[in-house]
Motif scaffolding. Structure first.
Motif, PDB file in Angstrom:
ATOM      1  N   LEU B 137      -1.268  24.339  -9.341  1.00  0.00           N
ATOM      2  CA  LEU B 137      -2.885  24.435  -9.593  1.00  0.00           C
ATOM      3  C   LEU B 137      -3.385  25.623  -9.061  1.00  0.00           C
ATOM      4  O   LEU B 137      -4.512  26.059 -10.176  1.00  0.00           O
ATOM      5  N   SER B 138      -1.913  26.464  -8.170  1.00  0.00           N
ATOM      6  CA  SER B 138      -2.681  27.967  -7.938  1.00  0.00           C
ATOM      7  C   SER B 138      -2.807  28.378  -9.644  1.00  0.00           C
ATOM      8  O   SER B 138      -3.685  29.638  -9.528  1.00  0.00           O
ATOM      9  N   PHE B 139      -1.751  27.871 -10.513  1.00  0.00           N
ATOM     10  CA  PHE B 139      -1.545  28.958 -11.198  1.00  0.00           C
ATOM     11  C   PHE B 139      -2.445  28.814 -12.442  1.00  0.00           C
ATOM     12  O   PHE B 139      -3.111  29.797 -12.980  1.00  0.00           O
ATOM     13  N   ALA B 140      -3.022  27.753 -12.331  1.00  0.00           N
ATOM     14  CA  ALA B 140      -4.099  26.692 -13.772  1.00  0.00           C
ATOM     15  C   ALA B 140      -5.918  27.686 -12.829  1.00  0.00           C
ATOM     16  O   ALA B 140      -6.350  27.946 -13.914  1.00  0.00           O
ATOM     17  N   VAL B 141      -5.790  28.266 -11.604  1.00  0.00           N
ATOM     18  CA  VAL B 141      -6.871  28.590 -10.697  1.00  0.00           C
ATOM     19  C   VAL B 141      -6.791  30.331 -11.867  1.00  0.00           C
ATOM     20  O   VAL B 141      -7.950  30.382 -12.259  1.00  0.00           O
ATOM     21  N   HIS B 142      -5.710  31.085 -11.590  1.00  0.00           N
ATOM     22  CA  HIS B 142      -5.368  32.219 -12.504  1.00  0.00           C
ATOM     23  C   HIS B 142      -5.722  32.437 -13.918  1.00  0.00           C
ATOM     24  O   HIS B 142      -6.331  32.620 -14.365  1.00  0.00           O
ATOM     25  N   GLN B 143      -5.145  30.928 -14.122  1.00  0.00           N
ATOM     26  CA  GLN B 143      -5.117  30.693 -16.018  1.00  0.00           C
ATOM     27  C   GLN B 143      -6.458  30.588 -16.556  1.00  0.00           C
ATOM     28  O   GLN B 143      -6.804  31.013 -17.451  1.00  0.00           O
ATOM     29  N   TYR B 144      -7.106  29.792 -15.733  1.00  0.00           N
ATOM     30  CA  TYR B 144      -8.801  30.028 -16.405  1.00  0.00           C
ATOM     31  C   TYR B 144      -9.488  30.609 -16.229  1.00  0.00           C
ATOM     32  O   TYR B 144     -10.186  31.208 -17.679  1.00  0.00           O
ATOM     33  N   PHE B 145      -9.528  31.504 -14.675  1.00  0.00           N
ATOM     34  CA  PHE B 145     -10.537  32.627 -15.257  1.00  0.00           C
ATOM     35  C   PHE B 145     -10.235  33.687 -15.689  1.00  0.00           C
ATOM     36  O   PHE B 145     -11.032  34.566 -16.200  1.00  0.00           O
ATOM     37  N   GLU B 260     -17.965  22.762 -13.002  1.00  0.00           N
ATOM     38  CA  GLU B 260     -17.317  21.557 -13.486  1.00  0.00           C
ATOM     39  C   GLU B 260     -16.528  21.933 -14.630  1.00  0.00           C
ATOM     40  O   GLU B 260     -15.645  21.074 -14.379  1.00  0.00           O
ATOM     41  N   ASP B 261     -17.365  22.493 -15.096  1.00  0.00           N
ATOM     42  CA  ASP B 261     -15.425  22.673 -16.011  1.00  0.00           C
ATOM     43  C   ASP B 261     -14.228  23.773 -15.696  1.00  0.00           C
ATOM     44  O   ASP B 261     -13.443  22.802 -16.029  1.00  0.00           O
ATOM     45  N   PHE B 262     -14.394  24.624 -14.836  1.00  0.00           N
ATOM     46  CA  PHE B 262     -13.261  24.893 -13.721  1.00  0.00           C
ATOM     47  C   PHE B 262     -12.482  23.428 -13.531  1.00  0.00           C
ATOM     48  O   PHE B 262     -11.197  23.806 -13.452  1.00  0.00           O
ATOM     49  N   ILE B 263     -13.187  22.849 -11.983  1.00  0.00           N
ATOM     50  CA  ILE B 263     -12.400  21.797 -11.811  1.00  0.00           C
ATOM     51  C   ILE B 263     -11.697  20.944 -12.732  1.00  0.00           C
ATOM     52  O   ILE B 263     -10.731  20.639 -12.361  1.00  0.00           O
ATOM     53  N   LYS B 264     -12.734  20.621 -13.783  1.00  0.00           N
ATOM     54  CA  LYS B 264     -11.834  19.479 -14.920  1.00  0.00           C
ATOM     55  C   LYS B 264     -10.534  20.580 -15.269  1.00  0.00           C
ATOM     56  O   LYS B 264      -9.683  19.674 -15.960  1.00  0.00           O
ATOM     57  N   TYR B 265     -10.629  21.968 -15.632  1.00  0.00           N
ATOM     58  CA  TYR B 265      -9.082  22.492 -15.895  1.00  0.00           C
ATOM     59  C   TYR B 265      -8.961  22.291 -15.340  1.00  0.00           C
ATOM     60  O   TYR B 265      -7.863  22.126 -15.600  1.00  0.00           O
ATOM     61  N   VAL B 266      -8.295  22.846 -14.025  1.00  0.00           N
ATOM     62  CA  VAL B 266      -7.439  22.205 -13.267  1.00  0.00           C
ATOM     63  C   VAL B 266      -6.686  21.054 -13.024  1.00  0.00           C
ATOM     64  O   VAL B 266      -5.199  21.426 -13.236  1.00  0.00           O
ATOM     65  N   VAL B 267      -7.638  20.153 -12.742  1.00  0.00           N
ATOM     66  CA  VAL B 267      -7.267  18.723 -13.148  1.00  0.00           C
ATOM     67  C   VAL B 267      -6.197  18.935 -14.659  1.00  0.00           C
ATOM     68  O   VAL B 267      -4.911  18.084 -13.996  1.00  0.00           O
ATOM     69  N   ASN B 268      -7.110  18.773 -15.440  1.00  0.00           N
ATOM     70  CA  ASN B 268      -6.002  18.683 -16.683  1.00  0.00           C
ATOM     71  C   ASN B 268      -4.851  19.214 -17.073  1.00  0.00           C
ATOM     72  O   ASN B 268      -3.779  18.711 -17.171  1.00  0.00           O
ATOM     73  N   TYR B 269      -4.925  20.463 -16.600  1.00  0.00           N
ATOM     74  CA  TYR B 269      -3.194  21.286 -16.370  1.00  0.00           C
ATOM     75  C   TYR B 269      -2.305  20.676 -14.972  1.00  0.00           C
ATOM     76  O   TYR B 269      -1.408  20.834 -15.211  1.00  0.00           O
ATOM     77  N   LEU B 271      -2.250  17.574 -14.300  1.00  0.00           N
ATOM     78  CA  LEU B 271      -1.699  16.640 -15.723  1.00  0.00           C
ATOM     79  C   LEU B 271      -1.070  16.700 -16.082  1.00  0.00           C
ATOM     80  O   LEU B 271       0.019  16.471 -16.751  1.00  0.00           O
ATOM     81  N   ASP B 272      -1.417  18.243 -16.615  1.00  0.00           N
ATOM     82  CA  ASP B 272       0.019  17.937 -18.575  1.00  0.00           C
ATOM     83  C   ASP B 272       0.797  18.911 -17.551  1.00  0.00           C
ATOM     84  O   ASP B 272       1.763  19.099 -18.185  1.00  0.00           O
ATOM     85  N   HIS B 273       0.953  19.310 -16.646  1.00  0.00           N
ATOM     86  CA  HIS B 273       2.388  20.373 -16.078  1.00  0.00           C
ATOM     87  C   HIS B 273       3.097  19.924 -14.754  1.00  0.00           C
ATOM     88  O   HIS B 273       3.955  20.187 -14.933  1.00  0.00           O
ATOM     89  N   CYS B 274       2.180  18.794 -14.456  1.00  0.00           N
ATOM     90  CA  CYS B 274       3.824  18.108 -13.014  1.00  0.00           C
ATOM     91  C   CYS B 274       3.212  16.033 -13.041  1.00  0.00           C
ATOM     92  O   CYS B 274       2.907  15.967 -11.859  1.00  0.00           O
ATOM     93  N   LEU B 275       3.487  16.564 -14.480  1.00  0.00           N
ATOM     94  CA  LEU B 275       3.043  14.154 -14.034  1.00  0.00           C
ATOM     95  C   LEU B 275       3.817  13.746 -12.948  1.00  0.00           C
ATOM     96  O   LEU B 275       3.544  12.730 -12.745  1.00  0.00           O
ATOM     97  N   ASP B 276       5.472  14.402 -13.583  1.00  0.00           N
ATOM     98  CA  ASP B 276       6.165  13.013 -12.521  1.00  0.00           C
ATOM     99  C   ASP B 276       5.564  13.405 -11.301  1.00  0.00           C
ATOM    100  O   ASP B 276       6.169  12.542 -10.751  1.00  0.00           O
ATOM    101  N   ASP B 277       5.341  14.899 -10.670  1.00  0.00           N
ATOM    102  CA  ASP B 277       5.210  14.957  -8.684  1.00  0.00           C
ATOM    103  C   ASP B 277       4.059  14.326  -8.787  1.00  0.00           C
ATOM    104  O   ASP B 277       3.792  12.933  -8.388  1.00  0.00           O
ATOM    105  N   LEU B 278       2.903  13.954  -9.804  1.00  0.00           N
ATOM    106  CA  LEU B 278       1.585  13.062  -9.705  1.00  0.00           C
ATOM    107  C   LEU B 278       2.226  11.466  -9.592  1.00  0.00           C
ATOM    108  O   LEU B 278       1.792  10.802  -8.640  1.00  0.00           O
ATOM    109  N   LYS B 279       2.955  11.435 -10.546  1.00  0.00           N
ATOM    110  CA  LYS B 279       3.234   9.437 -10.015  1.00  0.00           C
ATOM    111  C   LYS B 279       4.145   9.631  -9.382  1.00  0.00           C
ATOM    112  O   LYS B 279       3.684   8.311  -8.971  1.00  0.00           O
ATOM    113  N   PHE B 280       5.023  10.694  -8.778  1.00  0.00           N
ATOM    114  CA  PHE B 280       5.368   9.554  -7.380  1.00  0.00           C
ATOM    115  C   PHE B 280       4.560  10.138  -6.315  1.00  0.00           C
ATOM    116  O   PHE B 280       4.820   9.015  -5.587  1.00  0.00           O
ATOM    117  N   LEU B 281       3.822  10.514  -6.413  1.00  0.00           N
ATOM    118  CA  LEU B 281       2.464  10.707  -5.074  1.00  0.00           C
ATOM    119  C   LEU B 281       1.836   9.892  -5.108  1.00  0.00           C
ATOM    120  O   LEU B 281       1.341   9.228  -3.710  1.00  0.00           O
TER     121      LEU B 281
END
Lengths: 477, 477
Positions: B137-145, B260-269, B271-281
């Motif tokens: 998520l922290s990387f997604a923040v930097h990447q978005y901006f 709004e665009d920012f939050i959606k981007y990082v949430v999608n990011y 989902l795209d980059h740590c689905l395994d961890d999210l499934k576990f959580l």
């Protein structure tokens, strides 16, 4: 109409009938030519005002620093120096800037003057460029580690641990400062403080980072660190940003490989992503050096120097080899050094590091295997019993840019070292747990981010590469 | 041989004759099956030990938490649950882990117990997953901006400015705490302190960020901020990380679009980059909720909830509309709210925000145009003279995740507001300079990073989404 950034307009592939651009006036020549900047690029866009059909009242308000909004056509420029310019159709003043009062006039200001105006200096070409380069470098740091599967860890800023011995610390407290509660011995009673104990600002996230590396394998930190040292030099800040990767199962060689590869990556990333800003900073540096004697000027231009670092192997030299070189070098024999090197065990000073890097090897140098007694307690003792698996990376003009080590992973050896140095085991119980449970070889390093930015931008004072520098007697803004 | 990470082995496209893998033992079953983890993924790799040809001494040392090194063949697994496993050829113990003493045994530990072992909890599946998601998520923040051309700005942590009024501050000092120098009035003499003045830990980088936005156009900060508030809740930390973008020429609508665009981007990011961890959580959350009454369980599974947020428009509602809804809603009429809403001007409490988001709109809500007197001095006054261009984004289960505003860009209006609130103009001379010279409409917001991590991981206590939480009476590590 949606506004377009100056950078996009300058990179346009065609003329455009109508564009909207907002920005700040850099200069206004001949009542006709506005150089407009919006911070998106070092370059200004030229906006040509139809002065015969513009009221004098408006023309007078087009002053350096004023915020304006322009609509007009993007057309091919007749003048030299730019491909496109804007023919102004409509111009409105968003915010005036009184030329009698605005401190950032279009002339050369001293860096000292600009530091006192840290909130406005970023409106100059030099500081705009520096801060864009700084931003790109910080992103390169994250990208490098994330691509390699490192986990970014934010280690605590306020810390109850003061046993690291990396330097003097700032105290953090929420107690009423004029009238602190006292215990029976007349000392401040920290039990009544916010955290119920003494707390300080962190000097390093390494120890906490190690606990994470011993679970996640590869981690890095990138956050602010603090030193309450009264050093008023061009290379020290009381508050600076540090990058500290830590890798389980890496030995010192792996650690040197990682540090070298990392530095080359971020330097290349800057060359690839902000060449315009670097070209501008290169010309600034050349101007600055014109006033210096030949002997103090750089051997290479800024961009050549960056290519040199990214294309050449860093020279790896043991401390013992370095001492041999230094003992026999001219400035040592002629007593030109302030500190004469006469035996193994001496702590290297900046003058020695600069000699090795700038005169002897003429390239970045990695020194390794330092005497144990001049390095921190957590570094791994070599079989010789007198050196530790430490490494420092030395850069031309900057000195030490990286300090790292293979960590002492053996519980018994570490505890013995801590005892010898009077470091409280109780205080660091959690750090010792990493050696109690599933210990393994691991290594890491710290890189002072501002020193990297200094190197890449060619600036010479560290106060000029961080937005609001914190130094003795200086916490304005 | 070079070691291969568990994640790479599990993603291998073929069997491999010989691999080297290092990691920590999670479990060891039947003297034969090691579940090995190296932090690169939530998944373990199964390593099959040839126990008949392995000494008992070694077998006994294969305990939960031990660090081991294995070479062997990557082969197709006979068992269910994994595609590949390692047939162990050689096994060495790098670091033992005494099962009588290692706190992280393979059983369910309470989150409270794990918090007390913040240096070891990251060795569990849950915290490994949380910290990998946090990093992504922290990387997604930097990447978005960065992709949008924003400049990353590190605003100062130690600040001489205490006029922002965002909350209680921690004092920073290098004075001898037990015996502070005093001035003629018996007060602490800060002139003798490191910075020659009173200094505190920052509560927000916004004001400094604004000075940069008014030069570079679009900037963002991402750094630690502090509150010395004695709130022992599951949503407050004394030290937390905040993201604060600021954009010149953006009005409040642009600001809402950006957030709004920012939050959606990082949430999608995520989902795209740590689905395994999210499934576990997600499965962890389902387990946790089983013990709760039906009415307190989530309507949606974690991953569905993340998709819902990224796929649906946030509902934008003015404060005035929100008050009308709240005044007429059942819990208000039946006096179920702690604070009854009976007139325009009331400050909304968490219970009201939750009602709007979770019961009324059932989606993220952006509230805007709040009464001036319940919001900060720097927010732009509307033409009505009583509301300001503020906006808060409210999330289900989290409450306020973003607070932002269009800033008061008019010098005179701002100064008048400051006077009315007793804020010292002298103190904020540099902030007022942004309005003195080339002022323009601009807007920004702050997002508490840990609240975002809470939302994405489905955790419920903010102390579980930052490595080493800082809360009242707690600064261990």
């Amino acid at each position: 109409m949606k506004r377009t950034k100056v950078k996009e307009l300058l990179n346009s592939t065609s003329t455009l009938k109508e564009v909207l651009v907002n920005g700040w006036v850099r200069t206004f020549r001949n009542n006709q030519f506005i150089a407009l900047n919006d911070g998106s690029t070092i370059h200004n866009i030229q906006c040509v005002v139809d002065f015969e059909n513009t009221s004098d009242t408006i023309l007078k308000r087009i002053t350096t620093g004023a915020a304006i909004s322009i609509t007009g056509a993007l057309v091919e420029s007749q003048g030299a120096g730019q491909k496109y310019e804007i023919q102004v159709a409509q111009l409105s003043i968003l915010g005036d800037s009184d030329p009698e009062k605005f401190p950032m006039q279009p002339k050369k200001h001293s860096l000292e003057f600009l530091r006192e105006n840290a909130h406005l200096r970023v409106r100059t070409n030099v500081f705009g460029a520096i801060m864009r380069v700084r931003s790109v470098l910080s992103f390169a740091v994250h990208q490098y580690f994330q691509q390699k599967g490192f986990v970014y860890v934010t280690t605590p800023i306020i810390t109850g641990s003061d046993a690291e011995g990396a330097g003097e610390m700032f105290r953090v407290s929420a107690l009423p400062f004029d009238n602190t509660p006292r215990n029976e011995f007349g000392k401040v009673n920290y039990k009544e403080d916010f955290f119920g104990r003494e707390t300080n600002l962190t000097v390093s996230g390494q120890l906490e980072g190690e606990t994470y590396a011993m679970a996640l394998g590869q981690i890095y930190t990138f956050g602010p660190t603090f030193r309450a040292e009264n050093s008023n030099t061009s290379r020290h800040l009381a508050e600076f940003w540090m990058i500290e990767p830590e890798v389980a199962f890496n030995d010192l060689d792996d650690n040197m490989d990682l540090a070298e590869d990392f530095i080359k990556y971020v330097v290349n990333y800057a060359l690839d992503h902000c060449l315009d800003d670097l070209k501008f900073l290169e010309s600034r540096l050349m101007d600055e050096e014109k006033s210096k004697p030949q002997s103090e000027r750089s051997d290479m231009n800024l961009i050549d120097k960056l290519h040199f670092v990214s294309n050449n192997q860093f020279k790896r030299v043991s401390y013992t080899e370095a001492i041999a070189i230094l003992k026999n070098c001219k400035p040592n024999k002629n007593k030109k050094f302030h500190y004469i090197i006469d035996e193994w065990g001496a702590d290297l000073q900046s003058e020695h590091e600069r000699y090795l890097v700038e005169k002897h090897f003429k390239c970045p140098v990695i020194l390794f295997d330092y005497p144990a007694n001049i390095k921190a307690f957590y570094m791994r003792l070599n079989e010789d019993g007198k050196t530790v698996r430490a490494m420092d990376i030395l850069f031309p003009g900057i000195g030490e840019i990286v300090g790292g080590s293979q960590r002492e992973e053996r519980f018994d050896v570490l505890v013995e070292k801590m005892k010898a140095l009077g470091i409280d085991e109780e205080e660091l119980w959690w750090y010792l747990d990493t050696r109690r449970f599933g210990t393994a070889v691991h290594s890491g390093f710290g890189l002072g981010f501002e020193r990297l930015v200094l190197f890449v931008t060619g600036m010479t004072n560290i106060r000029d590469v961080i937005p609001f520098p914190r130094t003795p007697q200086n916490a304005e803004f």
